[in-house]
Structures are given as C-alpha cells and as structure tokens.
Write a protein that holds these residues in place. Structure first.
Motif, mmCIF file in Angstrom:
data_model
loop_
_atom_site.group_PDB
_atom_site.id
_atom_site.type_symbol
_atom_site.label_atom_id
_atom_site.label_comp_id
_atom_site.label_asym_id
_atom_site.label_seq_id
_atom_site.Cartn_x
_atom_site.Cartn_y
_atom_site.Cartn_z
ATOM 1 N N GLN A 300 4.379 4.141 -10.185
ATOM 2 C CA GLN A 300 5.721 3.664 -9.900
ATOM 3 C C GLN A 300 6.282 4.396 -8.691
ATOM 4 N N ASP A 301 6.782 3.608 -7.722
ATOM 5 C CA ASP A 301 7.335 4.136 -6.473
ATOM 6 C C ASP A 301 6.317 4.981 -5.711
ATOM 7 N N GLY A 302 5.050 4.780 -6.007
ATOM 8 C CA GLY A 302 4.050 5.636 -5.393
ATOM 9 C C GLY A 302 2.799 4.889 -5.021
ATOM 10 N N PRO A 303 1.727 5.623 -4.757
ATOM 11 C CA PRO A 303 0.506 5.022 -4.233
ATOM 12 C C PRO A 303 -0.346 4.369 -5.310
ATOM 13 N N PHE A 304 -1.458 3.839 -4.877
ATOM 14 C CA PHE A 304 -2.462 3.230 -5.741
ATOM 15 C C PHE A 304 -3.585 4.232 -5.992
ATOM 16 N N LEU A 305 -4.016 4.308 -7.235
ATOM 17 C CA LEU A 305 -5.119 5.199 -7.592
ATOM 18 C C LEU A 305 -6.302 4.363 -8.070
ATOM 19 N N LEU A 306 -7.471 4.625 -7.524
ATOM 20 C CA LEU A 306 -8.707 4.019 -7.996
ATOM 21 C C LEU A 306 -9.610 5.120 -8.527
ATOM 22 N N ASN A 307 -10.013 4.976 -9.779
ATOM 23 C CA ASN A 307 -10.835 5.986 -10.451
ATOM 24 C C ASN A 307 -10.192 7.370 -10.389
ATOM 25 N N GLY A 308 -8.846 7.383 -10.476
ATOM 26 C CA GLY A 308 -8.104 8.631 -10.554
ATOM 27 C C GLY A 308 -7.751 9.257 -9.227
ATOM 28 N N GLU A 309 -8.142 8.644 -8.100
ATOM 29 C CA GLU A 309 -7.868 9.220 -6.787
ATOM 30 C C GLU A 309 -7.127 8.216 -5.920
ATOM 31 N N ARG A 310 -6.246 8.728 -5.044
ATOM 32 C CA ARG A 310 -5.467 7.834 -4.203
ATOM 33 C C ARG A 310 -6.372 7.076 -3.239
ATOM 34 N N LEU A 311 -6.099 5.783 -3.128
ATOM 35 C CA LEU A 311 -6.768 4.932 -2.148
ATOM 36 C C LEU A 311 -5.697 4.090 -1.470
ATOM 37 N N LEU A 312 -5.523 4.283 -0.161
ATOM 38 C CA LEU A 312 -4.594 3.456 0.598
ATOM 39 C C LEU A 312 -5.243 2.091 0.803
ATOM 40 N N LEU A 313 -4.648 1.068 0.196
ATOM 41 C CA LEU A 313 -5.184 -0.287 0.291
ATOM 42 C C LEU A 313 -4.876 -0.845 1.679
ATOM 43 N N GLN A 314 -5.908 -1.108 2.448
ATOM 44 C CA GLN A 314 -5.709 -1.644 3.795
ATOM 45 C C GLN A 314 -6.740 -2.723 4.075
ATOM 46 N N GLY A 315 -6.253 -3.812 4.616
ATOM 47 C CA GLY A 315 -7.166 -4.899 4.891
ATOM 48 C C GLY A 315 -6.461 -6.101 5.470
ATOM 49 N N THR A 316 -6.829 -7.276 4.984
ATOM 50 C CA THR A 316 -6.418 -8.494 5.649
ATOM 51 C C THR A 316 -6.382 -9.646 4.651
ATOM 52 N N HIS A 317 -6.274 -10.871 5.154
ATOM 53 C CA HIS A 317 -6.269 -12.092 4.355
ATOM 54 C C HIS A 317 -7.311 -13.046 4.917
ATOM 55 N N ARG A 318 -7.708 -14.017 4.100
ATOM 56 C CA ARG A 318 -8.592 -15.053 4.629
ATOM 57 C C ARG A 318 -8.253 -16.418 4.042
ATOM 58 N N HIS A 319 -8.420 -17.430 4.891
ATOM 59 C CA HIS A 319 -8.436 -18.820 4.471
ATOM 60 C C HIS A 319 -9.866 -19.321 4.545
ATOM 61 N N GLU A 320 -10.174 -20.347 3.763
ATOM 62 C CA GLU A 320 -11.485 -20.984 3.845
ATOM 63 C C GLU A 320 -11.420 -22.021 4.972
ATOM 64 N N ASP A 321 -11.802 -21.565 6.172
ATOM 65 C CA ASP A 321 -11.644 -22.393 7.360
ATOM 66 C C ASP A 321 -12.536 -21.828 8.460
ATOM 67 N N HIS A 322 -13.207 -22.712 9.203
ATOM 68 C CA HIS A 322 -14.045 -22.249 10.308
ATOM 69 C C HIS A 322 -14.204 -23.359 11.336
ATOM 70 N N ALA A 323 -14.323 -22.967 12.597
ATOM 71 C CA ALA A 323 -14.459 -23.922 13.692
ATOM 72 C C ALA A 323 -15.670 -24.822 13.479
ATOM 73 N N GLY A 324 -15.429 -26.130 13.565
ATOM 74 C CA GLY A 324 -16.505 -27.090 13.443
ATOM 75 C C GLY A 324 -16.872 -27.466 12.024
ATOM 76 N N TYR A 325 -16.396 -26.696 11.043
ATOM 77 C CA TYR A 325 -16.738 -26.948 9.644
ATOM 78 C C TYR A 325 -15.507 -27.103 8.755
ATOM 79 N N ALA A 326 -14.379 -26.602 9.186
ATOM 80 C CA ALA A 326 -13.161 -26.572 8.363
ATOM 81 C C ALA A 326 -13.457 -25.831 7.060
ATOM 82 N N ALA A 327 -13.188 -26.457 5.899
ATOM 83 C CA ALA A 327 -13.379 -25.754 4.630
ATOM 84 C C ALA A 327 -14.837 -25.690 4.195
ATOM 85 N N ALA A 328 -15.723 -26.413 4.879
ATOM 86 C CA ALA A 328 -17.132 -26.473 4.471
ATOM 87 C C ALA A 328 -17.962 -25.430 5.215
#
Length: 810
Positions: A300-328
């Motif tokens: 609460q009001d604090g960080p995320f812990l994975l397996n008891g240790e702090r892990l700063l969650l950092q990353g991105t998002h994705r859609h199912e989409d690609h040039a020439g194929y779209a969702a396929a």
C-alpha cells in the motif's frame, strides 16, 4: 473447512456459469492444424448455400491461416478499413481414430463475431474476437449435406461490422479487425477427454510451495466407465518431483486431482523464468500445462515485491498488429517482437485491450515478462444487457484459459470507461456498479491475483490497482511535471501503477530544437482530457503543437525513465506503445490512421527511442549515438550542436572525425542522455561520429554514424524532386525531396505528400510506416517509398498541395 458467505457463494456460482464448454483442446497427437487449403470471399452472402453454390457470386481467393481481411486496408489513407462480413471455406477429411470419439473444432480467435457451418448446418456462433472457443462437430458430421466425398464442408463467417452490443466498443482507438487471424485446429479426442487443467500454487519466501491440480472433462454422452488416470510434475530441469496414478470414474464440474508440497521450489522471476510441467493423462486424452512458482505483493502506497524483493515494473504495451498482416501476425514475427521487448530490458507488459493469443503468453512465461492482461471493456459505457453479459463472460474465459501462466500478475477489468461519448452515457452510477461485478468475478475465479483498470477516476477505488491518466508533456502539461503528477495521484488510491505515457514520433523526423513551437505549453495538469488526442481545438499541448520528432520523444522518454528510477515508492510504469499500430480515429496523423507512439515502427524497425529504453533497462552492454536515421543535420558554421549517446555503460568517449571530444561519466539524473552528451561544432559537409563505451569490467561497446552538416539556410519550399535511390529486379526505392527556389533542401519541411504510380508496377503501401504509405508527411524535407517494378515502363509521381508535381520514370 472455511464456510462461504452468501455473497461469496453467489459470486462463485455466477463466475462458473459464465464459462463456456470446451475452452481448451486436449494436447494429443490427433490435433490437425488447418492452416492451408482455405478459400476466402470478402462480401456478404445469404448463407452457407451460397458458400457452396456451383455458381458463386464472386471468385474465391486461396488463403492460408492466420488471415486478416484488413491486412491491406487497415491503414488506407483514403478509405476507412472494411467493416463487414468475410467468408472462409475448406473441405476437411475427417477420420477420428478413437472408437466413439469426439471431433472438435478449436478456433483460437476469429474477429469480431463468427458463425461456423458444416454444409448447411449451423455448428455454433461466437461473439468476441479474442478468446478461444471449441465446437463439438461430432453429431453434425452425420447430418445430410455436412460432407461430400472429399470430407467435411466447413465454412466460417467472420463479421467485424459495427455492433453496439459487442466489446470492444467502436469508439476504441484501434482497428477492430476481421478474419480468422489466429490458428484453427481439428481435434480428435476420445469419448471422455480433458477440457481444462488448472494448477494452483501458494508460495512464500524461503518456504515450501503448495500445489493443487484441478481438471474439468468433456463428456457429452455422460460415459461412466472408469478410466486410468496419471499425472506427472517435472521441475524446470526435467526431473520428476510428483506423480499420481489411479483408476477413476468420469466426473462433472471441477475435480481436484492432487495436492502436494514442493519443499525447495525454484521460483519464477524475470531473470530466472523457471517453468514446471504438469502432464495429465486420462485414458487416451493427454494435456500438458506449464506453470511457475512465484509470489507477489503490491504494498500500500509503496512498491511492488516479487518473491519478497522489490521489483520496479517497467515495460510497455502491445496490440496484435503488424505491417502487411494486421492481426494475423505470423509466429516468427511475433517471436521476434517479444524478444525485442525483452532485449529492450522490459520486465512487464500490458496486453491491450483484449485477451491475446496463447503464443504471446507462452513467450512471456519463457522470457520472463510479467503481464497485465485485460478484458475487452474499452470505452463502452455499460451498454446493453447483452453487452454487460459479454464482458463478464470474456473476463471469466480469459481467466480460465490463461490462469496457469506465471507471467500474469494482474487481470485488467477495462480501459478508459469514462470516455466522452460512451454508450449510452458516462453513467457515474452504472459504470462503477458494473465494474464491481467484474471485480467480484475476477476474485471469485482467481483469488491469487489482483485486478486493475486504467482511467476511470470516479471508480478508481473499486479495482485493487489503479492507473490514472498522466500524459506529461504530450496531452497535457510538460514532461517536467511528471513527478508532481505522480505525487498528486499517489494518495488517492491504495496501489498506483502508471500505464500509458509517451509521445507520438514520426520515424525519421529529427529536430535541432524540438521545443521552439511549444514554448506556450502550460505547466500543471497532465491528464488526457476530452478529445485532447485530436489535432485541433482545445488548449495548447505538445500533441497538437509539437513537431512529432524523434528528438522530442527521446527527451520525454529520458525524463520519465530517470524520474521512475528515482522514486523508491513507485510500483511501476508502462510506456505506450511498443509498436505503431492502426487506428480509424487518426486519419490526420503523419502516417494516416497510425498511432505513432511506438518505439518501433509497425514493421518492427527500431526508432531512436528504443535505445533510450535500452540504456535504462537492458543488462547487456550497449551504446547508441542518437541520429542513425538523421542523414542531414543543420545550423550555422561553427555553431555548437549536441551529440547524445544512450548507453548503460558507466563511461563513454566520443570521437568526431577521428578526434576525441572527451570522456563523460553516466549519471541518470544528469538530463538528457544521463550526462553522455557533447556540444561540438561540425564541419560543413560530411562528418563521422564514433563512441566507445566501457563497462565496469572493461568490456567495450562501440557505435558510429556518418552524416552531412548543412550550413546553407533554405527559403520557402518551391519544388519537389523524385528520383531512384536503389534498384533491384524485385524492388525500386524512390526518394522525394522538397527544395527551395535555389535547390536547397528544406530540412524542417513537414508537408503532406502523395505518391502515385501509372503503369503495371505496384506501390508498396498501406504498411503503416514512414516509408510504406502513399500519403505521408515529410521527414526533414524528404521521404521514401518502394515499388514492385513491372517489365514495362512505369511513371511514379509525388505531389503536395501548392507545389508542382514531380515525376520519375521507372
């Protein structure tokens, strides 16, 4: 035994009732993937009679699966993507090897609604384009007209027509694709087979892990003969750690197969994604599921812990989409994309805004990428009763189909459900009430994971984790307002996780001064409000008034990342979005109908921003000089210009034309480029830059670029040119330039241009990239496109409003 309250009992009963039958196929040798032999017709038909008519209304096209019928028009600059019906047909030999066995059809995804027929007979309907479903064809195969001498007459109607009763909403800022854009399988199973297998794990730091395995059966004829049952658990190294063997009568509902304890479990972690394997055999039916052992905590009001240790969650998002194929998207490209995300250093991803295919989740498990997976309630209000039921069903289905994945830590309940214009309205009573129902279902089906939603402020306290709207330096305020925006939002919820931040950036566009057009931006409010995503109206904001350059975007990424790394309380943050993707809502963008906030283009070509993220997140040593796609820089003679190097090494030395410009030490709080920047004049004409970065263990990594420094000022744009830059038998690449009356390249020109081609060649367009669209904005006064040449001569042309058209013979 703990007794359930009436509410808990009703939640569990409601959630269980939402699960459709046969959600998972048994993993046996009798699985036949139907990827070839299909024919496709993109138009409405009166029904299966016309599908198999000897006098077809139009010619059918041979296709292979996966296939999306918006693969070309998803980002057409002139006409919105097709929204309607598309028919698929195939003749499938059927030979079930199991006595009294069942023949199942397993569809991994069909957009957006689908109907399946055997000859003239309806086998089933499905609403929703992103969850898997299974149909039992056994009885229908015996019906008249279902088969001919070559096999079963299988046809599938896919329909992505607008539909107020279907999720995601048509207000969604991404294309609702149509087609059989995931795999289809014909599956032979015995009369009693395994329908679903779940592995439940409880673990703690330094403690044994408790494991429970449960299963459901597919037994439509209610067979009652006892069957041999065996179950084997193997650890990540392939060693057997638990077995079960007995004879058992078929059951209804969910049955606990075994519970056991692992005294010294190997924990799953992004750095060590250890996977256990559970193999369950019942008679001739086999299913194999992988699982991981890990435990997490959102403080609460604090960080995320994975397996008891702090892990700063950092990353991105994705859609199912690609040039020439779209969702396929083919599996090979999808694997490349996920490896690029991991190589960027990401440990977390949000799968927006719908359930994604099993390969994505499998790769997240294998690569060590934590996941927020989301139900498709996106900008839809509460809609109709059918709409609400679908959301509950899709949430239950997603959890049932994907809960074994250790990478998943959050179930997303929706996205932006306070959006202007929602159907039937932004009801501040009904929306929270519906969100509470989704919350209850998620907790009833999976008490081990928390829930999350992004941007619905009046309902922010209902899910366990909440993401507010903070778009510092893009849709509101300046990027230096980022930390103060986080501080303002932090006390309003128990668990804050920031999803969606970033900036649109037109690949190949760079700026010597990316701030000169946005000096009037007000500090303060950084939320995306109203229709701030639009290119006109409202208060000054960078998304409307900025230059959409990679130069500005990289500074914004840099500031956000350095801020995130300085906040010990922060749970994490996710940049929007890893890859450019199509959207019907943005026809005015530099690449029309493309959301350009990706750090790679729609074909996975990295932009400069990719390396900013690597410099903060990646462990492998790297160094990258900004400007690999900046062939011409500009300024006055001897005017100092900044060179930025993005690296995760502690020191770097820069060389200009062979001469050292000195060594810099990396300090992430020294903005920009963590102090790895040099101000230096360039020679008029050709220049060469090289950086040598050194790790703490004296490992060296290098990077170099060459470019032209233009000192001649340009005047008013006067004329376009078009010429061949590269030529091969299969491809010709053209480059357009915008010059002033003296023939000087106009390096800040952003004019919108259009390519055309006359003759038998073909433009390689509608790819949704800066070099793959026939309508596109210039990048620093230039643009490229490619052509598939013909044997006869063709003429290419480029035009822009107010300028004479330029031509080129091919």
């Amino acid at each position: 035994m703990t007794s359930l309250s009436r509410r808990q009992f009703l939640e569990l009963a409601t959630a269980a009732a939402l699960l459709p039958p046969s959600l998972a196929r048994a993993q046996t040798s009798s699985v036949h993937t139907l990827d070839s032999g299909w024919e496709f017709l993109r138009m409405p038909l009166a029904g299966p009679f016309e599908v198999w008519s000897n006098q077809p209304l139009a010619p059918w096209t041979p296709v292979t699966l996966p296939h999306c019928f918006n693969d070309y028009d998803g980002c057409d600059p002139d006409v919105p993507a097709y929204r309607g019906r598309g028919w698929y047909r195939i003749t499938v030999p059927v030979a079930n090897p199991h006595p009294n066995g069942r023949t199942l059809l397993h569809i991994e995804g069909a957009g957006q609604s689908s109907e399946v027929y055997l000859g003239p007979h309806l086998a089933g309907r499905h609403i929703g384009g992103y969850d898997e479903y299974v149909l039992d064809l056994t009885e229908l195969l015996a019906q008249p007209g279902a088969m001919n001498k070559d096999g079963a007459l299988l046809s599938i109607l896919c329909d992505n027509s607008p539909d107020l009763d279907r999720m995601p909403s048509d207000l969604s800022d991404f294309t609702l694709y149509g087609g059989l854009y995931r795999s289809v399988h014909l599956v032979y199973v015995p009369s009693v087979s395994i329908e679903q297998l779940h592995v439940h794990v409880e673990a703690g730091k330094g403690a044994p892990a408790s494991v429970k395995v449960e299963a459901r059966l597919h037994n439509p004829t209610t067979a009652t003969t006892a069957l041999p049952l065996s179950l084997t658990i193997k650890d990540p190294k392939g060693k057997t750690v638990h077995t079960v063997s007995r004879s058992q009568m078929p059951w209804t509902g969910t049955e606990t197969l075994t519970t056991f304890v692992l005294p010294n479990p190997r924990l799953w972690h992004p750095k060590t994604p250890a996977l256990y394997t559970c193999t369950f055999t019942l008679g001739d039916s086999i299913q194999i599921q992988r699982f991981g052992i890990r435990f997490c905590e959102f403080q609460q009001d604090g960080p995320f812990l994975l397996n008891g240790e702090r892990l700063l969650l950092q990353g991105t998002h994705r859609h199912e989409d690609h040039a020439g194929y779209a969702a396929a998207t083919p599996a090979g490209i999808l694997r490349k994309e996920m490896h690029m995300i991991r190589d960027m250093g990401a440990n977390f991803i949000r799968l927006a805004h719908y359930q994604q295919q099993r390969l994505v989740l499998d790769l997240c498990d294998e690569l060590g990428i934590l996941v927020w997976e989301e139900v498709s309630w996106c900008r839809g209000g509460v809609g109709s009763e059918a709409f609400q039921h679908q959301g509950k069903e899709k949430l239950a289905t997603m959890i049932d189909q994907h809960r074994n994945h250790p990478s998943i830590i959050l179930w997303g309940l929706g996205n932006e459900d306070d959006w202007e214009g929602e159907y039937p309205s932004v009801d501040m009573v009904a929306i929270p009430a519906y969100l509470q129902q989704l919350q209850d279902i998620a907790h009833a089906l999976d008490p081990s994971r928390k829930t999350v939603i992004r941007r619905c402020d009046f309902a922010r306290t209902i899910p366990d984790v909440y993401s507010p709207s903070i778009w510092a330096g893009w849709y509101g305020g300046r990027f230096v307002d980022y930390e103060s925006s986080l501080d303002k939002q932090r006390p309003r919820v128990k668990h804050l996780l920031h999803a969606e931040w970033g900036a649109d950036n037109h690949a190949g566009r760079h700026a010597e001064d990316p701030y000169k057009t946005i000096t009037v931006i007000k500090e303060g409010d950084t939320a995306e409000r109203g229709l701030a995503y639009m290119a006109q109206g409202g208060e000054a904001r960078v998304s409307r008034d900025g230059d959409w350059s990679e130069s500005y975007a990289c500074d914004l990424f840099d500031w956000h990342l350095k801020t995130q790394h300085s906040l010990p309380w922060l749970t994490g943050a996710l940049q929007w979005c890893f890859k450019d993707f199509t959207t019907p809502l943005r026809p005015e963008n530099p690449v029309p109908r493309i959301n350009q906030k990706g750090i790679v283009e729609r074909d996975l070509t990295p932009k400069e921003g990719y390396y900013v993220f690597q410099s903060y997140l990646a462990e492998k040593p790297m160094a990258h000089i900004y400007g690999h796609t900046w062939p011409v820089r500009w300024g006055r003679p001897n005017e100092p210009r900044t060179v930025k190097v993005y690296s995760n090494c502690p020191v770097a030395e820069l060389f200009l034309n062979g001469k050292s410009l000195g060594i810099r030490k990396r300090d992430i709080q020294n903005f920009p480029a963590a102090g790895l920047r040099w101000d230096t004049p360039f020679l008029a004409g050709e220049n060469h830059l090289k950086v040598v970065a050194t790790t703490a263990t004296h490992e060296r990594v290098e990077d170099e670029i060459a470019f032209i420094y233009q000192t001649e000022p340009w005047g008013t744009p006067a004329r376009l040119t078009l010429e061949v830059m590269e030529r091969s038998p299969t491809r010709v690449t053209l480059e357009a330039k915008l010059l002033d009356a003296s023939g000087i390249l106009c390096l800040e020109a952003r004019n919108r241009i259009r390519y055309t081609l006359s003759g038998e060649g073909k433009l390689i367009d509608n790819l949704g990239t800066a070099t793959g669209s026939r309508v596109v904005e210039l990048t620093n006064g230039r643009s490229r496109i490619s052509i598939i040449p013909a044997k006869t001569q063709s003429t290419a042309a480029v035009s822009a409003e107010g300028l004479p058209t330029a031509f080129c013979l091919i």
